[in-house]
Design a protein around this motif. Structure first.
Motif, PDB file in Angstrom:
ATOM      1  N   ALA A  46       0.835  -1.207   0.000  1.00  0.00           N
ATOM      2  CA  ALA A  46       0.000   0.000   0.000  1.00  0.00           C
ATOM      3  C   ALA A  46       0.866   1.252   0.000  1.00  0.00           C
ATOM      4  CB  ALA A  46      -0.932  -0.010   1.208  1.00  0.00           C
ATOM      5  N   VAL A  47       2.061   1.182   0.577  1.00  0.00           N
ATOM      6  CA  VAL A  47       2.967   2.333   0.561  1.00  0.00           C
ATOM      7  C   VAL A  47       3.382   2.653  -0.873  1.00  0.00           C
ATOM      8  CG1 VAL A  47       5.188   3.222   1.355  1.00  0.00           C
ATOM      9  CG2 VAL A  47       3.763   1.876   2.899  1.00  0.00           C
ATOM     10  N   ASP A  48       3.590   1.634  -1.696  1.00  0.00           N
ATOM     11  CA  ASP A  48       3.947   1.868  -3.098  1.00  0.00           C
ATOM     12  C   ASP A  48       2.781   2.510  -3.845  1.00  0.00           C
ATOM     13  OD1 ASP A  48       6.693   0.358  -3.391  1.00  0.00           O
ATOM     14  OD2 ASP A  48       5.397  -0.895  -2.172  1.00  0.00           O
ATOM     15  N   PHE A  49       1.575   2.107  -3.492  1.00  0.00           N
ATOM     16  CA  PHE A  49       0.396   2.781  -4.036  1.00  0.00           C
ATOM     17  C   PHE A  49       0.411   4.251  -3.657  1.00  0.00           C
ATOM     18  CE2 PHE A  49      -3.975   4.278  -3.326  1.00  0.00           C
ATOM     19  CZ  PHE A  49      -4.490   4.151  -4.601  1.00  0.00           C
ATOM     20  N   PHE A  50       0.744   4.551  -2.391  1.00  0.00           N
ATOM     21  CA  PHE A  50       0.834   5.947  -1.940  1.00  0.00           C
ATOM     22  C   PHE A  50       1.833   6.733  -2.786  1.00  0.00           C
ATOM     23  CE2 PHE A  50      -0.368   4.579   2.600  1.00  0.00           C
ATOM     24  CZ  PHE A  50      -1.693   4.933   2.415  1.00  0.00           C
ATOM     25  N   PHE A  51       2.998   6.145  -3.054  1.00  0.00           N
ATOM     26  CA  PHE A  51       4.024   6.867  -3.801  1.00  0.00           C
ATOM     27  C   PHE A  51       3.541   7.208  -5.215  1.00  0.00           C
ATOM     28  CE2 PHE A  51       7.586   4.704  -1.158  1.00  0.00           C
ATOM     29  CZ  PHE A  51       7.493   5.698  -0.195  1.00  0.00           C
ATOM     30  N   VAL A  52       2.920   6.241  -5.883  1.00  0.00           N
ATOM     31  CA  VAL A  52       2.395   6.486  -7.232  1.00  0.00           C
ATOM     32  C   VAL A  52       1.282   7.527  -7.178  1.00  0.00           C
ATOM     33  CG1 VAL A  52       1.213   5.447  -9.211  1.00  0.00           C
ATOM     34  CG2 VAL A  52       3.040   4.192  -8.060  1.00  0.00           C
ATOM     35  N   PRO A 140       6.357   4.416  10.507  1.00  0.00           N
ATOM     36  CA  PRO A 140       5.767   4.765   9.211  1.00  0.00           C
ATOM     37  C   PRO A 140       6.288   6.068   8.611  1.00  0.00           C
ATOM     38  CG  PRO A 140       4.064   4.021  10.722  1.00  0.00           C
ATOM     39  CD  PRO A 140       5.309   4.191  11.537  1.00  0.00           C
ATOM     40  N   ALA A 141       6.905   6.914   9.428  1.00  0.00           N
ATOM     41  CA  ALA A 141       7.415   8.188   8.902  1.00  0.00           C
ATOM     42  C   ALA A 141       8.555   7.999   7.915  1.00  0.00           C
ATOM     43  CB  ALA A 141       7.865   9.092  10.054  1.00  0.00           C
ATOM     44  N   TRP A 142       9.076   6.773   7.771  1.00  0.00           N
ATOM     45  CA  TRP A 142      10.147   6.557   6.791  1.00  0.00           C
ATOM     46  C   TRP A 142       9.683   6.976   5.389  1.00  0.00           C
ATOM     47  CZ3 TRP A 142       9.976   3.751   2.326  1.00  0.00           C
ATOM     48  CH2 TRP A 142       8.952   2.786   2.190  1.00  0.00           C
ATOM     49  N   SER A 143       8.415   6.671   5.076  1.00  0.00           N
ATOM     50  CA  SER A 143       7.932   6.989   3.729  1.00  0.00           C
ATOM     51  C   SER A 143       7.699   8.483   3.558  1.00  0.00           C
ATOM     52  CB  SER A 143       6.647   6.214   3.431  1.00  0.00           C
ATOM     53  OG  SER A 143       5.592   6.632   4.283  1.00  0.00           O
ATOM     54  N   ILE A 144       7.380   9.179   4.653  1.00  0.00           N
ATOM     55  CA  ILE A 144       7.206  10.629   4.576  1.00  0.00           C
ATOM     56  C   ILE A 144       8.558  11.295   4.339  1.00  0.00           C
ATOM     57  CG2 ILE A 144       6.167  12.629   5.671  1.00  0.00           C
ATOM     58  CD1 ILE A 144       4.288  10.211   5.098  1.00  0.00           C
ATOM     59  N   SER A 145       9.609  10.744   4.936  1.00  0.00           N
ATOM     60  CA  SER A 145      10.963  11.227   4.663  1.00  0.00           C
ATOM     61  C   SER A 145      11.291  11.088   3.174  1.00  0.00           C
ATOM     62  CB  SER A 145      11.966  10.434   5.510  1.00  0.00           C
ATOM     63  OG  SER A 145      13.293  10.747   5.164  1.00  0.00           O
ATOM     64  N   CYS A 146      10.913   9.962   2.600  1.00  0.00           N
ATOM     65  CA  CYS A 146      11.146   9.755   1.166  1.00  0.00           C
ATOM     66  C   CYS A 146      10.297  10.711   0.332  1.00  0.00           C
ATOM     67  CB  CYS A 146      10.833   8.309   0.797  1.00  0.00           C
ATOM     68  SG  CYS A 146      11.896   7.093   1.589  1.00  0.00           S
ATOM     69  N   GLU A 147       9.063  10.947   0.767  1.00  0.00           N
ATOM     70  CA  GLU A 147       8.199  11.896   0.062  1.00  0.00           C
ATOM     71  C   GLU A 147       8.825  13.288   0.041  1.00  0.00           C
ATOM     72  OE1 GLU A 147       5.016  12.197  -1.327  1.00  0.00           O
ATOM     73  OE2 GLU A 147       4.662  10.052  -1.471  1.00  0.00           O
ATOM     74  N   LEU A 148       9.434  13.694   1.153  1.00  0.00           N
ATOM     75  CA  LEU A 148      10.078  14.994   1.189  1.00  0.00           C
ATOM     76  C   LEU A 148      11.166  15.087   0.123  1.00  0.00           C
ATOM     77  CD1 LEU A 148      10.451  17.771   2.474  1.00  0.00           C
ATOM     78  CD2 LEU A 148      11.992  16.701   4.146  1.00  0.00           C
ATOM     79  N   TRP A 183      13.695  -1.986 -10.737  1.00  0.00           N
ATOM     80  CA  TRP A 183      13.938  -3.431 -10.625  1.00  0.00           C
ATOM     81  C   TRP A 183      15.426  -3.742 -10.802  1.00  0.00           C
ATOM     82  CZ3 TRP A 183      15.491  -6.489 -14.928  1.00  0.00           C
ATOM     83  CH2 TRP A 183      15.630  -7.843 -14.627  1.00  0.00           C
ATOM     84  N   ALA A 184      16.077  -3.112 -11.763  1.00  0.00           N
ATOM     85  CA  ALA A 184      17.496  -3.371 -12.009  1.00  0.00           C
ATOM     86  C   ALA A 184      18.344  -2.955 -10.811  1.00  0.00           C
ATOM     87  CB  ALA A 184      17.948  -2.641 -13.275  1.00  0.00           C
ATOM     88  N   ILE A 185      18.052  -1.787 -10.250  1.00  0.00           N
ATOM     89  CA  ILE A 185      18.828  -1.307  -9.100  1.00  0.00           C
ATOM     90  C   ILE A 185      18.631  -2.222  -7.900  1.00  0.00           C
ATOM     91  CG2 ILE A 185      19.017   0.573  -7.417  1.00  0.00           C
ATOM     92  CD1 ILE A 185      18.272   2.496  -9.731  1.00  0.00           C
ATOM     93  N   PHE A 186      17.387  -2.545  -7.597  1.00  0.00           N
ATOM     94  CA  PHE A 186      17.112  -3.385  -6.430  1.00  0.00           C
ATOM     95  C   PHE A 186      17.681  -4.791  -6.616  1.00  0.00           C
ATOM     96  CE2 PHE A 186      13.761  -1.696  -3.348  1.00  0.00           C
ATOM     97  CZ  PHE A 186      14.255  -0.408  -3.440  1.00  0.00           C
ATOM     98  N   THR A 187      17.593  -5.321  -7.829  1.00  0.00           N
ATOM     99  CA  THR A 187      18.140  -6.654  -8.076  1.00  0.00           C
ATOM    100  C   THR A 187      19.652  -6.643  -7.907  1.00  0.00           C
ATOM    101  OG1 THR A 187      16.338  -7.166  -9.609  1.00  0.00           O
ATOM    102  CG2 THR A 187      18.331  -8.511  -9.767  1.00  0.00           C
ATOM    103  N   GLY A 202      14.935   3.312   0.383  1.00  0.00           N
ATOM    104  CA  GLY A 202      13.531   3.693   0.271  1.00  0.00           C
ATOM    105  C   GLY A 202      13.336   4.915  -0.613  1.00  0.00           C
ATOM    106  N   VAL A 203      14.303   5.825  -0.601  1.00  0.00           N
ATOM    107  CA  VAL A 203      14.202   7.024  -1.440  1.00  0.00           C
ATOM    108  C   VAL A 203      14.190   6.648  -2.917  1.00  0.00           C
ATOM    109  CG1 VAL A 203      15.427   9.094  -2.190  1.00  0.00           C
ATOM    110  CG2 VAL A 203      15.169   8.633   0.238  1.00  0.00           C
ATOM    111  N   VAL A 204      15.010   5.687  -3.301  1.00  0.00           N
ATOM    112  CA  VAL A 204      15.036   5.248  -4.700  1.00  0.00           C
ATOM    113  C   VAL A 204      13.678   4.693  -5.098  1.00  0.00           C
ATOM    114  CG1 VAL A 204      16.106   3.646  -6.323  1.00  0.00           C
ATOM    115  CG2 VAL A 204      17.503   4.765  -4.578  1.00  0.00           C
ATOM    116  N   ARG A 205      13.127   3.866  -4.233  1.00  0.00           N
ATOM    117  CA  ARG A 205      11.801   3.283  -4.464  1.00  0.00           C
ATOM    118  C   ARG A 205      10.749   4.383  -4.618  1.00  0.00           C
ATOM    119  NH1 ARG A 205       9.437  -0.371   0.456  1.00  0.00           N
ATOM    120  NH2 ARG A 205       7.223  -0.550  -0.141  1.00  0.00           N
ATOM    121  N   CYS A 206      10.789   5.364  -3.723  1.00  0.00           N
ATOM    122  CA  CYS A 206       9.814   6.451  -3.762  1.00  0.00           C
ATOM    123  C   CYS A 206       9.965   7.293  -5.028  1.00  0.00           C
ATOM    124  CB  CYS A 206       9.964   7.323  -2.521  1.00  0.00           C
ATOM    125  SG  CYS A 206       8.944   8.815  -2.533  1.00  0.00           S
ATOM    126  N   LEU A 207      11.177   7.695  -5.357  1.00  0.00           N
ATOM    127  CA  LEU A 207      11.375   8.579  -6.502  1.00  0.00           C
ATOM    128  C   LEU A 207      10.924   7.925  -7.807  1.00  0.00           C
ATOM    129  CD1 LEU A 207      14.846  10.217  -5.702  1.00  0.00           C
ATOM    130  CD2 LEU A 207      12.570  11.232  -5.476  1.00  0.00           C
TER     131      LEU A 207
END
Length: 360
Positions: A46-52, A140-148, A183-187, A202-207
């Motif tokens: 659901a966090v990935d849904f939030f980012f999109v 949960p604030a980890w994702s808000i840090s990435c959002e910033l 996917w390439a970076i995470f792999t 997490g920042v890479v995932r968010c961006l």
């Protein structure tokens, strides 16, 4: 702040996603939901849904305004984004600090999840920029840090990538390219699912997912007048990706950002249609208070689990009681903290504003 109508289906979906995160954190203590194969084991997505979704909404609300205002519009944009996310984060960080003090007073001095040395990073919302090795304080604030981080990058994206001028096939290719790059970076880093490497990457995932969301919004802007065919296409693509992932043909890290892009596009294209359950008033309200639900539930759960929940887990009456507590706290935090603080900060004039410059 914007003359664009709200896409209420997206707000309602945000509320459901926030409660999925709550249930994900409760799953091991709730009957029939624990274990790696439980139906909630993937709810962290659901966090990935939030980012999109965030990329979609920010592009819709601010893309054209920043393009017209240019660099002069960046301070107002950042002020309004900080007003949206920081006050409630600061309050919940304060609650987490009080909880840590209470644990010390109660004779539990060994608390690695509450390191005082990391508090400045959390206060500045930069704790998840690869600066720490674990999730601490109000997790949960980890994702808000990435959002910033995404907010800081967004004006640059607007100035350099005018999605309006790209043909649809190129936008779809760019969206797929972002998912493939993630996917390439995470792999390469040894990750197999999106939930890996949260602390460092997490920042890479968010961006990447935020960028995918901005492209989804650009597609919606050109498809919204004739929504039926694109919506059906999004459903077909999303279903194909989910099927490919279920069969082991498409890795999760590649599939899910595109699935969520298809979902957000489908919801946006269907927003306002008659009988849309996501626009039902109670569901929409859950979306309105979803940020308070998301940020507020973790410390409540830590305290509730420690004080009330037996070692063997809790039954449904206790679980439903806790969920009612989270709902009540979400309502209170939204109306007493989040919205008043947002209005107050947004109402402050920007320093050094040029005479005659229009407020955006």
């Amino acid at each position: 702040m914007s003359d664009r109508p709200e896409l209420k289906a997206l707000t309602g979906a945000r509320g459901i996603a926030a409660w999925l995160v709550v249930l994900f954190h409760l799953r091991f203590m709730m009957p029939g939901m624990g274990g790696p194969q439980g139906w909630l084991s993937q709810a962290y997505l659901a966090v990935d849904f939030f980012f999109v979704l965030s990329g979609f909404v920010i592009w819709l609300t601010w893309g054209e305004r920043l393009r017209q205002a240019g660099p002069a519009g960046i301070p107002e944009f950042l002020k309004r984004r900080i007003a949206r996310v920081w006050p409630l984060h600061a309050v919940m960080l304060g609650v987490a600090m009080l909880f840590a003090v209470a644990l010390i007073v109660a004779g539990r001095p060994d608390m690695p999840q509450y390191p005082p040395a990391e508090l400045p990073l959390h206060f500045l919302l930069i704790q998840n920029w690869g600066l720490t090795g674990r999730l601490t304080w109000n997790v949960p604030a980890w994702s808000i840090s990435c959002e910033l981080a995404a907010y800081l990058v967004f004006p640059w994206l607007v100035m350099t990538a005018d999605w309006r001028r790209w043909p649809s096939w190129a936008l779809l290719a760019a969206m797929t390219g972002l998912a493939a790059a993630l996917w390439a970076i995470f792999t390469a880093l040894g990750a197999t699912v999106l939930g890996n490497l949260i602390e460092r990457y997490g920042v890479v995932r968010c961006l990447a997912e935020f960028g995918i969301g901005t492209i989804a919004c650009a597609l919606w802007l050109r498809w919204r007048d004739r929504p039926m065919a694109p919506a059906l296409g999004c459903v077909a693509v999303g279903a194909a990706l989910l099927g490919g992932h279920a069969l082991g043909l498409v890795p999760q890290i590649l599939a899910m950002p595109l699935v969520f892009a298809a979902l957000v596009l489908t919801l946006a294209l269907s927003s306002g249609m008659r009988g849309n359950v996501l626009e039902w008033t109670p569901v929409h309200y859950l979306g309105e208070i979803s940020y308070a639900t998301y940020l507020g539930h973790w410390i409540l759960w830590m305290a509730f689990k420690l004080a009330v929940v037996p070692a063997g887990g809790m039954g449904w009456p206790m679980a439903l009681g806790f969920l009612a507590i989270v709902l009540g706290a979400s309502v209170a935090l939204y109306h007493l903290v989040e919205r008043p603080a947002q209005r107050w900060i947004n109402g402050r004039p920007m320093p050094f504003r040029r005479t005659g410059t229009a407020s955006i």
